[in-house]
Design a protein around this motif. Structure first.
Motif, PDB file in Angstrom:
ATOM      1  N   TYR A   5      36.978  49.755  40.942  1.00  0.00           N
ATOM      2  CA  TYR A   5      35.435  49.558  41.115  1.00  0.00           C
ATOM      3  C   TYR A   5      35.008  50.751  41.572  1.00  0.00           C
ATOM      4  CZ  TYR A   5      31.127  47.691  42.801  1.00  0.00           C
ATOM      5  OH  TYR A   5      29.762  47.264  42.907  1.00  0.00           O
ATOM      6  N   TYR A   6      35.501  51.373  42.535  1.00  0.00           N
ATOM      7  CA  TYR A   6      34.966  52.434  43.195  1.00  0.00           C
ATOM      8  C   TYR A   6      34.827  53.822  42.367  1.00  0.00           C
ATOM      9  CZ  TYR A   6      34.201  56.429  46.378  1.00  0.00           C
ATOM     10  OH  TYR A   6      33.571  57.666  46.824  1.00  0.00           O
ATOM     11  N   SER A  10      31.578  50.796  38.955  1.00  0.00           N
ATOM     12  CA  SER A  10      31.487  49.509  38.583  1.00  0.00           C
ATOM     13  C   SER A  10      31.363  49.239  37.279  1.00  0.00           C
ATOM     14  CB  SER A  10      30.274  48.749  39.651  1.00  0.00           C
ATOM     15  OG  SER A  10      28.978  49.377  39.089  1.00  0.00           O
ATOM     16  N   CYS A  49      33.600  42.976  41.377  1.00  0.00           N
ATOM     17  CA  CYS A  49      32.165  43.376  41.387  1.00  0.00           C
ATOM     18  C   CYS A  49      31.246  42.470  41.934  1.00  0.00           C
ATOM     19  CB  CYS A  49      31.740  43.359  39.861  1.00  0.00           C
ATOM     20  SG  CYS A  49      32.759  44.509  38.802  1.00  0.00           S
ATOM     21  N   ARG A  50      31.653  41.421  42.158  1.00  0.00           N
ATOM     22  CA  ARG A  50      30.654  40.581  43.145  1.00  0.00           C
ATOM     23  C   ARG A  50      30.571  40.939  44.659  1.00  0.00           C
ATOM     24  NH1 ARG A  50      32.510  36.484  40.063  1.00  0.00           N
ATOM     25  NH2 ARG A  50      33.861  35.676  41.851  1.00  0.00           N
ATOM     26  N   THR A  51      31.926  41.431  44.827  1.00  0.00           N
ATOM     27  CA  THR A  51      32.372  41.522  46.356  1.00  0.00           C
ATOM     28  C   THR A  51      32.439  43.092  46.703  1.00  0.00           C
ATOM     29  OG1 THR A  51      34.634  41.567  45.981  1.00  0.00           O
ATOM     30  CG2 THR A  51      33.618  39.410  46.485  1.00  0.00           C
ATOM     31  N   ASN A  52      32.019  43.938  46.255  1.00  0.00           N
ATOM     32  CA  ASN A  52      32.039  45.331  46.435  1.00  0.00           C
ATOM     33  C   ASN A  52      30.499  45.877  46.123  1.00  0.00           C
ATOM     34  OD1 ASN A  52      34.797  46.599  47.253  1.00  0.00           O
ATOM     35  ND2 ASN A  52      35.110  44.973  45.434  1.00  0.00           N
ATOM     36  N   SER A  53      30.272  47.137  46.780  1.00  0.00           N
ATOM     37  CA  SER A  53      28.833  47.658  46.494  1.00  0.00           C
ATOM     38  C   SER A  53      28.977  49.101  46.513  1.00  0.00           C
ATOM     39  CB  SER A  53      28.093  47.139  47.367  1.00  0.00           C
ATOM     40  OG  SER A  53      28.496  47.516  48.828  1.00  0.00           O
ATOM     41  N   ASP A  54      30.129  49.748  47.008  1.00  0.00           N
ATOM     42  CA  ASP A  54      30.330  51.122  47.439  1.00  0.00           C
ATOM     43  C   ASP A  54      30.978  51.686  46.213  1.00  0.00           C
ATOM     44  OD1 ASP A  54      30.177  53.669  48.561  1.00  0.00           O
ATOM     45  OD2 ASP A  54      32.142  53.696  49.527  1.00  0.00           O
ATOM     46  N   THR A  55      30.392  52.661  45.609  1.00  0.00           N
ATOM     47  CA  THR A  55      30.734  53.367  44.093  1.00  0.00           C
ATOM     48  C   THR A  55      30.834  54.797  44.489  1.00  0.00           C
ATOM     49  OG1 THR A  55      28.897  53.342  42.932  1.00  0.00           O
ATOM     50  CG2 THR A  55      30.213  51.532  42.660  1.00  0.00           C
TER      51      THR A  55
END
Length: 64
Positions: A5-6, A10, A49-55
């Motif tokens: 994800y990072y 995303s 993708c729903r539970t992360n935000s840092d990329t």
């Protein structure tokens, strides 16, 4: 998957392609696990993708 994800910023398609290229995919990845036809892999990626935000915010180095 959190690392993908990072590093994939995303991008769900890229996450799937990288995971497949890693050799870590089991047959379960492509099995349907929801009434809407979603596969285990799709559901896993969507959850991440729903539970992360840092990329990754940098630029990728081009091969060549």
């Amino acid at each position: 998957m959190n690392q993908l994800y990072y590093w994939c910023k995303s991008n769900q398609q890229l996450m799937d392609e990288c995971f497949r290229a890693s050799g870590g995919v089991r047959p379960k990845w492509d099995e349907v696990h929801a009434s809407d036809g979603a596969t285990y892999g799709k559901m896993t990626i969507e959850k991440v993708c729903r539970t992360n935000s840092d990329t990754f915010g940098g630029r990728y180095v081009e091969r060549g």
